[in-house]
Scaffold this active site. Structure first.
Site, PDB file in Angstrom:
ATOM      1  N   LYS A 106       0.803  -1.204  -0.234  1.00  0.00           N
ATOM      2  CA  LYS A 106      -0.055  -0.066   0.051  1.00  0.00           C
ATOM      3  C   LYS A 106       0.892   1.180  -0.185  1.00  0.00           C
ATOM      4  CE  LYS A 106      -1.177   1.809   4.567  1.00  0.00           C
ATOM      5  NZ  LYS A 106      -1.933   2.303   5.611  1.00  0.00           N
ATOM      6  N   HIS A 151      -1.785  -5.267   5.034  1.00  0.00           N
ATOM      7  CA  HIS A 151      -1.468  -6.048   6.472  1.00  0.00           C
ATOM      8  C   HIS A 151      -2.309  -6.326   7.377  1.00  0.00           C
ATOM      9  CE1 HIS A 151      -0.730  -2.027   8.143  1.00  0.00           C
ATOM     10  NE2 HIS A 151      -1.100  -2.802   9.312  1.00  0.00           N
ATOM     11  N   LYS A 193      -3.391 -10.037   9.969  1.00  0.00           N
ATOM     12  CA  LYS A 193      -3.717 -10.151  11.288  1.00  0.00           C
ATOM     13  C   LYS A 193      -4.780 -11.462  11.566  1.00  0.00           C
ATOM     14  CE  LYS A 193      -3.262  -5.145  12.086  1.00  0.00           C
ATOM     15  NZ  LYS A 193      -2.267  -4.949  13.067  1.00  0.00           N
ATOM     16  N   GLU A 218      -6.810   5.493  16.235  1.00  0.00           N
ATOM     17  CA  GLU A 218      -5.467   5.450  16.801  1.00  0.00           C
ATOM     18  C   GLU A 218      -5.095   6.716  17.534  1.00  0.00           C
ATOM     19  OE1 GLU A 218      -2.479   4.228  13.280  1.00  0.00           O
ATOM     20  OE2 GLU A 218      -4.076   5.630  12.374  1.00  0.00           O
ATOM     21  N   ASP A 274      -5.689   6.504   3.530  1.00  0.00           N
ATOM     22  CA  ASP A 274      -4.655   5.810   4.290  1.00  0.00           C
ATOM     23  C   ASP A 274      -5.383   4.835   5.043  1.00  0.00           C
ATOM     24  OD1 ASP A 274      -2.035   5.498   5.171  1.00  0.00           O
ATOM     25  OD2 ASP A 274      -2.595   6.254   7.256  1.00  0.00           O
ATOM     26  N   HIS A 313      -8.045  -0.725   4.812  1.00  0.00           N
ATOM     27  CA  HIS A 313      -8.428  -1.661   6.065  1.00  0.00           C
ATOM     28  C   HIS A 313      -9.814  -1.672   6.220  1.00  0.00           C
ATOM     29  CE1 HIS A 313      -4.133  -1.352   6.022  1.00  0.00           C
ATOM     30  NE2 HIS A 313      -3.977  -0.405   6.996  1.00  0.00           N
ATOM     31  N   LYS A 316      -6.574   9.880  13.874  1.00  0.00           N
ATOM     32  CA  LYS A 316      -5.497   9.723  14.461  1.00  0.00           C
ATOM     33  C   LYS A 316      -5.850  10.812  15.680  1.00  0.00           C
ATOM     34  CE  LYS A 316      -1.989   8.497  11.011  1.00  0.00           C
ATOM     35  NZ  LYS A 316      -1.954   7.064  11.490  1.00  0.00           N
TER      36      LYS A 316
END
Ligand SMILES: NC(=O)c1ccc[n+]([C@@H]2O[C@H](COP(=O)([O-])OP(=O)(O)OC[C@H]3O[C@@H](n4cnc5c(N)ncnc54)[C@H](OP(=O)(O)O)[C@@H]3O)[C@@H](O)[C@H]2O)c1
Lengths: 374, 525
Positions: B183, B213, B217, B251, B270, B275, B375
């Site tokens: 990515k 990714h 998980k 986050e 992002d 995701h 964030k």
């Protein structure tokens, strides 16, 4: 577990008023106590999660101490109800002690388990299965681990083992491991597959099985399996069961029939027949070594112009070297991890497997057949 | 070159378990074929922090094939020895198994080499080709190659075309050639399509492994187990019982020195495009017929195709964006986004986004899926909350049930994996009073064993040719289609303002209002 680990522990003794109901009710108290401790110390509330019941039978002080140490490590990763049956020679009655434990660390959730320690003398052993049946957690699998040597043909062994779905022994701890394999194979055959059984000696050989299997994943290498001619193994004194189980695994997986056996001072020689009545020889040689266990396995094959030699050799307690030489391929050599796992680690692996391990059962049968030929 | 195809016979053959009789009962069905992995951008951060530690961990776990080799390709002048020393340092810092085992590292490092080159210079690929041939001969990799593009996406087209020019993307002898890409995969639909086209110029889609990714998980894979290994959820997993679904990826960290990258990217690209869309499709997908890579991905992509189009002119009805201002996170004062290094003055890049999406199909018609990510939010948490409808008839008096809330099932993904079910019980006492309680299960309390890192799982799967946990071309494009509608809407907005919220809180008031309008509110995880 990191240095920030904090253990909570609550224990109650039931010596005077032993009943199964009292065990259950004391356990509830133990958990309530744990909850209170957690609140005081500002840790997460303990969660009573279980994935199995594990019964451990230990005879005599040495085994009991061993069992406790192993369980203390095991339950940190596998929350369970553990019932430790301690058999003490002079004990006349049955008594129980109940405890609940949680281990927390900053990065993890708490791992909690409950332990019921039942002490009994030899004479009261007959009553134990009736207690176990009441104490096992319903709808979850029950395992029984005989930590030390036990007479696998005794009624006591089969009565108590019947309380579980999966029986675990450790033939490495037996005085006559080869003989015990025969008895264990008989025992399982007798149960017609109703009961799953395994042996920690088998679990300790997992890395060997993986390394040998891996060497034949490549289709070109697989061809060489059908033209195997010789298997050479070396082992440290006292580890002939490891070598024999490995031989049993190879022959059962490859569809070979045990044929004959002979023994010299330090070498046991077997032969097996493949489907084409070709003879494959096994040489199991004891070497004086560091007491690590199985030390090397070499598989040699020839077929027309092609030949191959795969060797897995234990370097030390942490590592093994794998050498593969095969016609038409560059020679391959590498060092890989092959760790002496502790009892709690191998037991932990076995406890994650719920059903029968037919690969083991076949390997055991073959090993037992070889053993009777010696 | 082709786009996505249904599983071909050829593909099925590749997934047949190898006929190795010694494999039965062991952890994995087979180890990957001997192969060489070429890492483009091998001197970079990703290789240092993620790829090499994951490869070493796989080697240590005995999951790599004998003769496995790594060839690093990058700009800077280095010999193989200094390359290995650099990688070793990364492994020492980031491997799961520390301290590192010297003997095993040495043995693993025998297969590492380095080719200095410029991605854009076709001549440099000649040296790579020579090195690959040497590796095949000396280490038995049999022509199997895995190309890892650990590079910014602008190089993908050139790398693939240079590899093609040197005949390094296809072989006639049955050996496989695969490519892994990272990515960000594009910055809008058009650029993603361009990248896909460039990559597919050299590689069949089945040989392309796009990393998200998150899919590596353990926790995300558990959503499949939770939904399809249990029979009790499926009957209620639909519009009749579910009121709405909330997906949160929060986050507490800021942009961690990645100002120039982030300022061009923003939260929507992002996190949401990849995701969050993956989480959404795993939650909303139909049960696949098998766990075969394409069977799973076919069902996931259907969800993305069913997303209700967003009219760019009405973007504010579907999306809220915001930026964090200064504030306090975990008791520490933190700067606002615009004060971060390498962020443009007056930047309008969103660090927070909340979306309302609909999956227009039989199962989910009119059930809103609310997604939010950002964030510098109050805490780090990733979860999926399924809010069920209230009971159809209020049996209990309003006084008895005044605190009563509908059932809620929360799948917790980070930081602690688990699930919680909220339901009503009677408060003990002489009167009928109800209150909600939580029944909680935490994986860590049942299986306190370590899980492999996402990159370990993904690298191993790619070597085995299993694409289940990778995003397929049509998935990426379908996700970009929705995201691009939002981006277009934002770019048409006349204002040069973006709502601000205090760092360390749960986001802007605008996001609260967004849900409040519909009589709902965000969870406080
Ligand atoms: N780092 C992460 O954790 C992470 C996570 C997810 C995704 N990603 C993505 O993965 C990709 C790589 O990230 P990164 O952090 O490793 O980047 P990086 O640290 O900037 O590394 C870039 C690499 O590319 C090489 N390079 C750049 N231009 C080149 C050229 N013209 N010819 C040859 N080599 C050239 C650099 O070589 P020299 O340094 O020798 O010049 C370096 O090895 C990016 O697309 C990033 O978005 C990274």
């Amino acid at each position: 577990m990191s240095a920030s680990t904090r253990d909570l522990h609550s224990e109650l003794d039931l010596e005077s008023s032993f009943t199964v109901e009292s065990i259950e009710s004391e356990l509830k108290h133990a958990w309530a106590e744990l909850g209170a401790q957690a609140e005081e110390s500002n840790t997460l509330a303990p969660v009573r999660t279980s994935i199995l019941t594990l019964v451990v039978v230990a005879r005599g002080e040495a085994e009991i101490t061993d069992a406790r140490a192993t369980l203390d490590r095991l339950v940190r990763v596998l929350p369970s109800r553990v019932i430790l049956v301690s058999v003490l020679r002079d004990k006349e009655n049955i008594s129980a002690r109940v405890s609940a434990h949680c281990a927390f660390s900053l990065s993890e959730q708490g791992s909690c388990y409950e332990r019921i320690e039942i002490e009994t003398g030899q004479t009261n052993l007959r009553a134990i299965p009736s207690i176990l049946t009441q104490l096992e957690i319903s709808d979850l699998p029950t395992f029984i681990w005989w930590i030390g040597p036990v007479d696998l043909r005794s009624p006591e062994f089969s009565r108590i083992s019947r309380a579980a779905q999966r029986v675990i022994i450790d033939s490495a701890r037996f005085n006559h491991p080869l003989e015990s394999m025969g008895h264990y194979a008989e025992y399982m055959a007798h149960n017609h597959g109703d009961l799953a059984g395994t042996d920690l000696t088998w679990s300790r050989l997992l890395a060997w099985r993986e390394l040998l299997a891996q060497s034949f994943d490549n289709p070109a290498a697989q061809e060489m399996l059908s033209s195997l001619q010789r298997v050479d193994m070396t082992y440290d004194p006292g580890y002939e069961a490891d070598a024999l189980l490995t031989a049993g695994w190879l022959t059962s997986r490859l569809g070979w029939e045990p044929d004959a056996a002979s023994e010299t001072r330090d070498t046991i020689t077997f032969s097996a027949c493949d489907q084409n009545q070709r003879t494959v020889r096994f040489n199991l040689t004891e070497i004086s070594g560091a007491g690590i266990g199985l030390r090397s396995v070499r598989l040699v094959s020839h077929s027309g112009q092609k030949s191959s030699r795969v060797t897995v050799r234990r370097l030390d307690r942490q590592r093994a070297a794998v050498h593969i030489e095969m016609t038409g391929m560059p020679r391959q050599q590498r060092v890989v991890k092959c760790i002496d796992n502790t009892d709690d680690q191998v037991l932990g692996t076995e406890l994650l497997q719920f059903g029968r391990d037919q690969v083991y059962e076949h390997a055991l049968n073959h090993a037992a057949r070889f053993a009777t030929m010696i | 070159m082709t786009t996505t195809q249904p599983a071909s016979t050829n593909l099925q053959e590749r997934f047949q378990p190898a006929g190795n009789p010694l494999r039965e009962g062991l952890r994995i069905e087979r180890t990957p074929d001997p192969c060489a992995m070429v890492i483009f951008g091998a001197s970079g951060d990703l290789t240092y922090r993620k790829l090499m530690p994951a490869l070493y961990d796989l080697a240590l776990e005995r999951l790599l094939p004998a003769g496995f080799s790594v060839i690093g390709f990058a700009h800077r002048d280095m010999d193989a020895e200094s390359f290995k020393a650099h990688l070793r340092e990364g492994v020492e810092r980031f491997s799961r198994f520390r301290p590192i085992d010297d003997a095993i590292w040495e043995s693993f490092a025998e297969g590492i080499s380095y080719v200095r080159g410029d991605f854009n210079n076709p001549e440099d690929y000649e040296r790579l080709s020579v090195e690959l041939t040497a590796v095949d001969t000396q280490r038995g990799s049999m022509g199997n190659r895995m190309y890892y593009l650990a590079t910014p996406p602008e190089f993908y087209a050139n790398i693939v075309s240079c590899l093609g020019a040197k005949h390094l993307t296809h072989r006639e002898d049955g050996a496989w050639q695969r490519v892994i890409v990272e990515k960000p995969f594009g910055h809008d639909l058009e650029s993603a399509q361009g990248l896909n086209k460039a990559v597919n110029e050299g590689f069949d889609e089945r040989d392309v492994f796009r990393i998200d990714h998150y899919l590596g998980k353990e926790t995300v894979q558990n959503i499949l187990a939770f939904r399809f290994a249990n029979g009790i959820y499926e009957p209620i997993w639909n519009r009749q019982y579910v009121d709405h679904v909330e997906i949160t990826v929060a986050e507490s960290i800021g942009i961690e020195g990645r100002g120039s990258y982030y300022d061009d990217t923003g939260a929507l690209r992002d996190m949401a495009q990849n995701h969050m869309m993956q989480l959404l499709s795993l939650v909303a997908m139909e049960p696949p017929g098998s766990l075969h890579a394409d069977a799973v991905r076919d069902e996931k992509v259907k969800v993305l195709h069913a997303l209700r189009p967003i009219n760019p002119d009405l973007v504010n009805r579907s999306a809220v964006r915001a930026q964090y201002a200064d504030g306090f996170v975990s008791g520490k004062q933190v700067p606002g986004y615009r004060e971060e290094d390498r962020v443009a003055d007056g930047s309008l890049t969103e660090t927070y986004v909340a979306l309302k999406l609909f999956v227009d199909n039989w199962r989910w018609a009119d059930v809103p899926f609310y997604l939010r990510t950002g964030k510098r939010l109050a805490k780090r948490v990733t979860e999926i909350a399924v809010h069920f409808k209230p009971v159809p008839h209020r049996l209990f008096s309003s006084q008895a049930s005044q605190n009563l809330e509908p059932n809620l099932l929360v799948l917790e993904i980070q930081p602690d994996e688990g699930m919680a079910l909220k339901f009503a019980v009677k408060v003990p006492g002489p009167t009928m009073r109800l209150r909600p309680v939580n029944m909680v299960f935490q994986y860590g309390t049942a299986f306190n064993t370590g899980s492999p890192d996402a990159y370990e799982r993904l690298l191993l799967d790619a070597m085995l040719g299993d694409g289940t946990l990778f995003t397929r071309r049509d998935e990426v494009e379908a996700a970009w289609r929705t995201v691009t509608q939002i981006l277009d809407g934002w770019s048409n907005l006349p204002d040069d303002q973006i709502p601000q919220f205090e760092a360390g809180t749960w986001g802007p008031m605008e996001a609260d209002a967004f849900l409040n309008r519909e009589g709902r509110s965000w969870r406080r995880p």
